[in-house]
Motif scaffolding. Structure first.
Motif, short mmCIF file in Angstrom:
data_model
loop_
_atom_site.label_atom_id
_atom_site.label_comp_id
_atom_site.label_asym_id
_atom_site.label_seq_id
_atom_site.Cartn_x
_atom_site.Cartn_y
_atom_site.Cartn_z
N TYR A 130 -43.29 7.39 85.62
CA TYR A 130 -43.79 8.32 86.63
C TYR A 130 -45.31 8.24 86.71
N GLY A 136 -38.64 17.16 81.66
CA GLY A 136 -37.45 16.43 82.08
C GLY A 136 -36.21 17.09 81.50
N THR A 137 -35.24 17.40 82.34
CA THR A 137 -34.00 18.02 81.87
C THR A 137 -32.80 17.19 82.28
N TYR A 140 -37.26 15.94 77.78
CA TYR A 140 -38.61 15.36 77.75
C TYR A 140 -39.60 16.46 78.12
N ILE A 198 -40.97 7.25 80.49
CA ILE A 198 -39.98 8.02 79.72
C ILE A 198 -38.91 7.04 79.26
N LEU A 239 -31.58 12.68 85.68
CA LEU A 239 -32.70 13.36 85.04
C LEU A 239 -33.47 14.13 86.10
N GLN A 240 -33.70 15.41 85.86
CA GLN A 240 -34.52 16.19 86.77
C GLN A 240 -35.93 16.27 86.19
N LEU A 241 -36.88 15.73 86.92
CA LEU A 241 -38.28 15.73 86.49
C LEU A 241 -39.00 16.83 87.27
N GLN A 300 -41.06 18.24 92.04
CA GLN A 300 -39.83 17.92 91.31
C GLN A 300 -39.12 16.76 91.96
#
Length: 798
Positions: free
Chosen positions: A259, A277-278, A285, A300, A312-314, A326
């Motif tokens: 990213y 990060g979830t 993260y 990551i 992965l939700q950033l 997001q």
């Protein structure tokens, strides 16, 4: 795949020491937002009225099979949201199976299968799976056709959610439709002040999405013009260009997710911004930018998920813990962690009705398999959806995605999947809501298996704070007699029941000699505490519409084959019944059952083509059933049952509703369901019996007749029946006998086994008989090992 991630803190980052708003939100997320999702596999994608729908359900907690729930409700609705049938499925390691028997007179339309656990009702109903299933009926006055309405809409979503002056921004164009999307489409981006000069162009990756990149200038207005392959065109506005904000760019690779953050006109630049990060509701993260800088990049690594795949939700938060940007991205899109079946032997033939087998390795880490074998028509038509797309994509989004299985196929376009995720928002939770401290209201807690509240009554009064004796009996098992203590409200609770056969609960007047009482002053009821929840949402739109049938009805080839297969099944059933009668006629000794039939049957009810159940001379072990109609299920060839609106089983013979007679007087299922089984002397199943036709005739006791069931009368009001889980039917693998005179075997589903397993290192064997036309077979094998690693293998065998 269990424990699939670990929290990673960047070396350039210092952990946040105080309990900030963001830290509290992360704790809230971990503790309160665990959720389940369901994928339902059916043996076919479309059915004929009278077919049986075989299904297997997989319940996931994130990307692992769920250990939260042990009960699943699977419901069948018509297009008017009327509940047709429902099943209570027992889950083992997140898996459970069952079936729906469709009536032959079911109107042609799209039906819907809804599946959910009780725990799932605490969360967004839109995320419960509702699977559309077209059902055809040649006798229906209406016909299903593919809708010609091709109306669609489009939206443009910037990567990260921000469109900032001077930043080259990637956009995803996403099309949506209530029916069908165009096959292909193209587009261009224009400055509205100079519309004749395209700034860039784009072409659809698939029916859903495309991307383009543009560097905007503050003060200008931009539009995207999209045109489909039929010439239909639409213009949409791009977001207004901001002069300040956070730019986010993300790229996925085998090594991880890179990213880049760029701040534009930010007072403190990126100092004290946080990157979180979830994966599902778990932190995977976290980073905190300490230095003054307008640009930060980092990778990551894939170890945050132990190399497993998933979304992965950033999320990027500013120095005040406000959400600034997001983005959703997929971990290792070009390197799916999927195992293949270890096949150690096979015998595949193309000749009609030949026996075929496939042997799996008994030494594999995978022990339990779900297997489906179907005739393959050779068209190589791609799957529209499958377990992988349900697990990694559609199970977490309520928006309609055309052919989601394409994103996890062998030659999938990872750029298209990335564009799709840019256009989506995570729906399991909203960061702003979590930051505010909002917590889901858990009204329905998950409990192990089924629970019931027993209400014992004596002399019309509740028995409070007292010891009572209950007798519990299921099927042919020995009864259990146990003392129970009622609470201050007069109730007894039976918890953690996993029975898939009815359990009779009988109340004793006293515990002396364990004698059961039939006294009229005793009464007991059993109330289930794990119950279905009404559906309040809307069914998904489909590509079908109903039109009035005019002239001869054109059915899909697969449906014509299904209808013929049903006719074949009836012939097989009739042959079996005839063989039984022929064997019976060879006996010379007087048969008590025949004598009982002669005594009770008269006139047109004295049919040779019948099946008789004698309750006077034989112990039928029927007292554990709720009523005689429930007991009859699965006991006579060609006899099936469907529940009516009152939940009472109604008999069907050869797919048509059978007449019901009580002592040769026409009656209905509701009346029969209230008849005590111990008052029944004989049940007679009649097939094509002259003026009577297809019927179930029930005869009550006469004179000095006495039931042989357990040698005693059935309990009356002092007994209640606990239904338990619905037991799946058995898919029969049988060679078609030539005596059945089947001219054309057209079965599509050749083998269905939702629980194939090895035994003492004997190879699990897939075995099936060919139909009369298949030249190749589509074989689907699904399994999970102890760590929830996935085996998903679909092959064509020739």
């Amino acid at each position: 795949m269990k424990n699939i991630f670990g929290v990673l803190l960047l070396s350039m980052v210092q952990p946040i020491l105080a309990q900030t708003k963001l830290e509290k939100a992360i704790t809230n997320l971990e503790n309160n937002y665990e959720q389940e999702k369901v994928y339902v596999l059916t043996d076919k994608s479309q059915y004929a009225a009278g077919d049986k729908i075989w299904f297997k359900s997989f319940v996931f907690d994130g990307y692992n099979r769920s250990a939260i729930s042990t009960t699943l409700f699977v419901e069948l609705y018509n297009s008017d949201k009327k509940l047709i049938d429902w099943k209570t499925i027992r889950l083992t390691n997140g898996e459970g199976s069952g079936d729906f028997q469709l009536k032959e007179d079911l109107p042609e339309q799209v039906y819907f299968v809804r599946a959910y656990t009780p725990y799932m009702t605490n969360f967004n109903e839109d995320l419960q799976i509702v699977k559309s299933i077209p059902v055809y009926n040649p006798n229906s006055p209406e016909s299903l056709v593919i809708s010609k309405n091709s109306d669609w809409s489009a939206k443009a979503v910037p990567e990260g959610g921000n469109f900032i002056n001077g930043m080259p921004t990637k956009f995803a164009i996403r099309l949506s439709s209530n029916t069908s999307l165009p096959e292909s489409w193209t587009g261009k981006v224009i400055d509205t002040q100079n519309p004749n000069v395209p700034l860039t162009t784009f072409k659809s990756f698939d029916k859903n999405v495309s991307t383009f990149k543009i560097t905007p200038t503050a003060g200008k207005k931009y539009q995207a013009i999209i045109q489909d392959n039929t010439g239909k065109s639409k213009t949409i506005d791009l977001p207004q260009v901001a002069e300040t904000g956070l730019y986010l760019e993300v790229n996925s690779s085998k090594e991880g997710i890179k990213y880049t953050l760029k701040g534009v006109n930010l007072k403190q630049q990126l100092q004290n911004y946080k990157i979180v990060g979830t994966i599902n509701n778990h932190l995977a993260y976290k980073a905190n930018i300490k230095q003054l800088s307008n640009e930060v990049s980092s990778l990551i690594p894939i170890k945050i998920s132990n190399g497993a795949n998933g979304v992965l939700q950033l999320a990027i938060f500013d120095d005040q813990d406000n959400l600034a940007a997001q983005r959703l991205c997929f971990i290792r899109p070009n390197d799916l962690k999927i195992e293949k079946a270890e096949i150690i032997g096979q015998s595949i033939k193309q000749t009609p009705r030949s026996f075929n087998s496939i042997d799996l390795s008994p030494e594999s880490y995978f022990k339990n398999y779900t297997v489906l074998v179907s005739e393959d028509d050779g068209t190589q038509k791609p799957e529209e959806e499958n377990m992988l797309s349900g697990l990694w994509l559609t199970g977490d989004f309520s928006t309609k995605i055309d052919t989601p299985a394409q994103y996890f196929a062998k030659n999938a376009n990872s750029e298209a999947l990335d564009a799709l995720l840019i256009s989506e928002k995570w729906e399991r939770f909203d960061w702003n809501s979590v930051l505010s401290g909002s917590v889901p209201t858990i009204k329905t807690k998950s409990q192990k298996f089924l629970s019931y509240r027993i209400k014992p009554v004596k002399n019309s009064a509740m028995i409070t704070n007292s010891s009572v004796m209950l007798l519990l009996k299921s099927g042919k098992s020995e009864p259990i007699i146990s003392p129970f203590q009622t609470d201050q409200s007069g109730y007894i609770y039976l918890n953690n029941l996993s029975n898939d056969e009815p359990v009779t609960v009988s109340l004793f007047a006293n515990s002396k000699n364990n004698e059961e009482s039939n006294a009229d002053n005793l009464f007991v009821t059993a109330e289930p505490l794990v119950n279905p929840t009404p559906f309040t949402g809307n069914f998904p739109n489909t590509k079908y519409q109903l039109v009035k049938t005019s002239g001869n009805k054109n059915l899909p080839p697969a449906i014509s084959k299904a209808i013929n297969a049903q006719k074949n099944n009836k012939k097989i059933g009739d042959t079996e019944v005839q063989e039984i009668k022929e064997v019976a006629l060879t006996g010379k000794k007087k048969d008590p059952k025949e004598e009982l039939d002669k005594q009770l049957s008269t006139g047109m009810f004295s049919s040779m083509n019948s099946t008789i159940f004698d309750f006077v001379n034989e112990d039928q072990n029927a007292n554990t059933s709720i009523n005689i109609l429930d007991w009859l299920q699965g006991r006579a060839a060609g006899l099936t049952f469907q529940k009516n609106n009152s939940g009472v089983n109604v008999p069907y013979i050869r797919g048509q509703q059978a007449k019901l007679y009580l002592d040769e007087i026409l009656t209905d299922a509701t009346m029969i369901s209230t008849l005590p089984i111990n008052n029944i002397a004989m049940v007679k199943i009649l097939k094509g019996a002259g003026l009577v036709g297809d019927a179930v005739a029930i005869y009550t006791m006469r004179g000095n007749m006495k039931s042989k069931n357990n040698g005693k009368e059935a309990p009356k009001n002092n007994s209640a029946v606990i239904k338990g889980y619905d037991k799946p039917s058995e898919f029969l693998v049988e060679m078609i006998d030539d005596d059945a005179k089947i001219e054309n075997d057209t079965r599509e589903t050749l083998y269905w086994n939702p629980n194939l397993f090895d035994s003492d290192y004997v190879p699990p064997r897939i075995k099936f008989f060919n139909n009369d036309s298949a030249k190749q077979y589509k074989v689907l094998i699904i399994s999970f090992d102890e760590d929830d690693n996935i085996l998903y293998d679909q092959q064509i065998f020739k």
